[in-house]
Design an enzyme around this catalytic site. Sequence first.
Site, PDB file in Angstrom:
ATOM      1  N   GLU A 169      12.688  26.403  71.849  1.00 58.27           N
ATOM      2  CA  GLU A 169      12.682  25.528  73.027  1.00 58.27           C
ATOM      3  C   GLU A 169      11.660  24.405  72.857  1.00 58.27           C
ATOM      4  O   GLU A 169      11.830  23.292  73.334  1.00 58.27           O
ATOM      5  CB  GLU A 169      12.338  26.354  74.280  1.00 58.27           C
ATOM      6  N   ARG A 182      17.742  24.017  79.982  1.00 49.90           N
ATOM      7  CA  ARG A 182      16.705  23.427  79.108  1.00 49.90           C
ATOM      8  C   ARG A 182      17.274  22.276  78.263  1.00 49.90           C
ATOM      9  O   ARG A 182      16.903  22.089  77.111  1.00 49.90           O
ATOM     10  CB  ARG A 182      16.102  24.489  78.172  1.00 49.90           C
ATOM     11  N   SER A 228       7.477  29.427  76.924  1.00 53.46           N
ATOM     12  CA  SER A 228       8.514  30.088  76.107  1.00 53.46           C
ATOM     13  C   SER A 228       8.729  29.282  74.827  1.00 53.46           C
ATOM     14  O   SER A 228       9.022  28.093  74.900  1.00 53.46           O
ATOM     15  CB  SER A 228       9.852  30.131  76.845  1.00 53.46           C
TER      16      SER A 228
END
Length: 336
Positions: A332, A162, A236
């Site tokens: 995130e 990520r 998420s």
Amino acid sequence: MIQSNVSLQPYNTFGIDVSATAFARFSTVSELEAILLENNGKLPLFILGGGSNVLFTKSVDALVLRNELKGFEQVNETGDTIDIRVGAGEEWHAFVCYCVEKGWGGVENLSLIPGSVGASPMQNIGAYGAEIKDCFVELTAFHIEKRELHTFSAEDCAFGYRESVFKRALKGQYIIVSVTYRLQKHPQFNTAYGAIQTELEAMNVAELSVSAISQAVMNIRNSKLPNPKELGNAGSFFKNPVVDTAIAEALKERFPEMPNYPQADGSVKLAAGWLIEQAGWKGKRIGNCGVHARQALVLVNYGGASGDEIYALSQAVLDDVQHQFGVLLEREVNIL
Ligand code: FAD
Ligand code: EPU
């Protein structure tokens, strides 16, 4: 054309109602250049794709640029591979469908991830045992200050879990205009992750194909992840934390059933969803927002939540997980 004072509610999957001081769409690089000329450096810029990885906590005092650069172009072919250059404003899942229809492998495990192709390298999107870095060839990005197009290889992008250079050292400096991906004509299927195999069996798939894997991934995703058209969310909200072996071992002693994924470099990835669920947050609602009942990593807007409310919920979850497990979660989603 630059518009003033535009609501961003239709442009973010959390459905947060904030306004942008200025807003413009571009579908060619020349349109982008004309908009930048008109802005003349007055307002800072914010590039928006599908708005599926942002949380707006206040009005955006910037020129919000909605990227609508389209197109699929075959740029290279060998006996085994095809390279496709994709306009950054194409929907990621439309690109996946384009490849699946042709039977080309590489992105089928990444089916149904919302958002644009231009944002896919930003956080090296990943799911079900695949990440875009595995089929990435290069991207072209517009340097905002120099007004030039630059090409980036995978190495230049410094992809991680990520992560990419565009979230770190080069943050805010570039607008990604196209991304080239390499697809396989004779794909090697990747069905090792999670429930893919079980789902393929439930589907009674006689012969494995990119299409069957794509369908299996979509079925699994639809069973756990809320559809942003029905319930505001950004997937998420936190990353899965990566910790030292010693920390993972100490936690495993306390919680033998804890999911954990040893990494090549000796560190261990933990499941944030599991930690949040164990901390008692799964399905909890506070005011207009909450922690999703089927996937604790996802925060949801039940309607009318402000970005601040969702941010405060994320802070409470983060504090509690740290208190109970000594593990610090990292968001995130891009907070604005
Ligand atoms: P936006 O939210 O519009 O932008 C995200 C960031 O990228 C912002 O900082 C923005 O400024 C920047 N940006 C966007 N486009 C450009 C550009 N062209 N040039 C420069 N900067 C740009 N992610 C995963 O990795 N795996 C998943 O499985 C996954 N599942 C999800 C499921 C749901 C239901 C939702 C809502 C989200 C999920 N996500 C997942 C997160 C999200 O889909 C990805 O991060 C996606 O790549 C975001 O794309 P976007 O176009 O919506 O980006
Ligand atoms: N788990 C729980 N409770 C929960 C959620 C998960 O105990 O509420 C446990 C599961 O049982 C499993 C483990 O946590 O043992 C991992 O769960 P899952 O396979 O559902 O994946 P995840 O780690 O929660 C990650 C990505 C998702 C991606 C899926 C599938 C991150 C931050 N999230 O979720 O990406 O779709 O794997 O590969 O890495 C996103 O980035 O927005 C996103 C949705």
